[in-house]
Write an enzyme that holds these catalytic residues in place. Structure first.
Site, short mmCIF file in Angstrom:
data_model
loop_
_atom_site.label_atom_id
_atom_site.label_comp_id
_atom_site.label_asym_id
_atom_site.label_seq_id
_atom_site.Cartn_x
_atom_site.Cartn_y
_atom_site.Cartn_z
N GLU A 157 40.53 8.07 -39.36
CA GLU A 157 41.35 8.90 -38.47
C GLU A 157 42.06 10.06 -39.17
O GLU A 157 43.28 10.21 -39.09
CB GLU A 157 42.37 8.01 -37.73
N GLU A 264 33.60 1.33 -33.04
CA GLU A 264 34.64 0.46 -32.47
C GLU A 264 34.63 0.52 -30.95
O GLU A 264 35.70 0.55 -30.30
CB GLU A 264 36.03 0.90 -32.97
#
Ligand code: XIL
Length: 350
Positions: A157, A264
């Site tokens: 991220e 994910e």
């Protein structure tokens, strides 16, 4: 998912009272084919070490999935102890289970803005000492699973949600915005020459500016010769996501020629606000899984690293820990395959 909601989900272990849960799951009758037998690429899921004590979980996981990602026990939040030591017991359990069951292990995640352990915060300000500790951590973790982890999310991220640039963190402040990413990749490469090294991010399908910024970072790293070997697209989505955006995102990211990891995936039924029509939300959930699987299956084989769903049963999901009414996955709380499973399976068969 909005940023506020996401923070709440990341930070909260509180489960809200169950409400409307039954209506959100929708088991399909009869036996279902193993997902991994339908896909020509690895199908992954995530786990916590405690799930290994639950025979329903271990059976479902071993039947349907061929790759495992630790949900949080291979992150600094567990490995890096306050006194500067490392604990690997849970990660080792996960790695052993994967090995015993012929499943691939995926390493997640070495450097993440959301994990800033005290042991690092307390280091003095000198860049050298901090950098040595950073390298030492990456070397120890990657080295321990060398030959067992097929790849690593090296920096997780890195992009600001509004796409305006790189996220600030303890790591970027001490070691430099782009330098800490480059350094982590180089250090991981030295610790395991064979692991595929990824960066990984979310909201790429819902925020065009973020997807563009992610691609600029990838370009920069590749131009600088960084050992970036793969691109992660988390694909945490919600049933309101417009059709086509997941497929477009994967096509855009594929232009680099690197392996992609849908890393994910889940499809929340509640994050976009309470849905007006539950049947429609469940139908959209299935369609989004199918869209992602079809787009992934259409990539050149060399770019299909793995397709990972962020949990097996709805009740295991991080989103269900925030809101018990959510049912974002492929199996219901009892481990029965849902309509979302059938939709994904049908897309894989095509
Ligand atoms: C989440 C886990 O599911 C939670 O159990 C943990 O407390 C926080 O992290 N993006 C990621 C994952 O890369 O590591 C996050 O996992 C979900 C969002």
């Amino acid at each position: 998912m909005t940023w506020t909601t996401r923070r709440a989900v990341l930070g909260s272990a509180l489960a809200l009272a169950a409400c409307g849960k039954q209506a959100n799951s929708q088991p399909i009758p009869g036996p279902v084919p193993p997902l991994k037998s339908l896909a020509p690429f690895p199908m992954g899921t995530c786990l916590q070490a405690r799930f290994l004590d639950d025979p329903t979980w271990t059976t479902l996981a071993a039947d349907h999935f061929s790759q495992l990602t630790a949900e949080w026990e291979m992150k600094m939040e567990y490995i890096a102890k306050p006194d500067g030591g490392f604990q690997f017991d849970r990660a080792d359990r996960i790695a052993d289970f994967a090995g015993r069951n012929g499943m691939r292990l995926f390493g997640h995640a070495l450097v993440w803005y959301a994990n800033e352990p005290d042991a690092f915060k307390n280091l003095d300000e000198t860049r050298q000492a901090f950098g040595r500790a950073y390298d030492n951590y990456i070397t120890a973790v990657v080295g321990r699973y060398r030959g067992r982890a097929s790849g690593w999310d090296v920096v997780n991220e890195p992009i600001l949600d509004d796409g305006s640039g790189l996220r600030q963190s303890l790591w970027s402040r001490r070691l430099g915005e782009i330098d800490h990413i480059r350094r982590a990749l180089d250090t991981a490469r030295a610790a395991d020459p064979d692991a595929v090294l990824f960066i990984n991010d979310y909201n790429l399908e819902s925020r065009p500016a973020k997807l563009a910024a992610y691609q600029r970072l990838i370009e920069k790293l590749l131009a600088a010769g960084a050992p970036l070997g793969g691109i992660g697209c988390q694909t945490h989505t919600e049933s309101e996501l417009p059709p086509g955006s997941i497929a477009r995102t994967l096509t855009d990211l594929a232009r680099f020629g690197l392996p992609l990891h849908v890393s994910e995936m889940d499809v929340s039924l509640v994050q976009g606000g309470p849905f007006a029509n539950k049947d429609l939300a469940r139908q959209r959930q299935g369609e989004l899984y199918a869209e992602a699987a079809a787009a992934f299956a259409a990539l050149p084989a060399a770019q299909q690293f793995a397709f990972t769903v962020w949990g097996v049963r709805d009740g295991d999901s991080w989103l269900a820990r925030e809101n018990r009414a959510d049912a974002p996955l492929l199996f219901d709380d009892a481990g029965r395959a849902k309509a979302s499973f059938s939709a994904l399976a049908a897309a894989l068969r095509r």
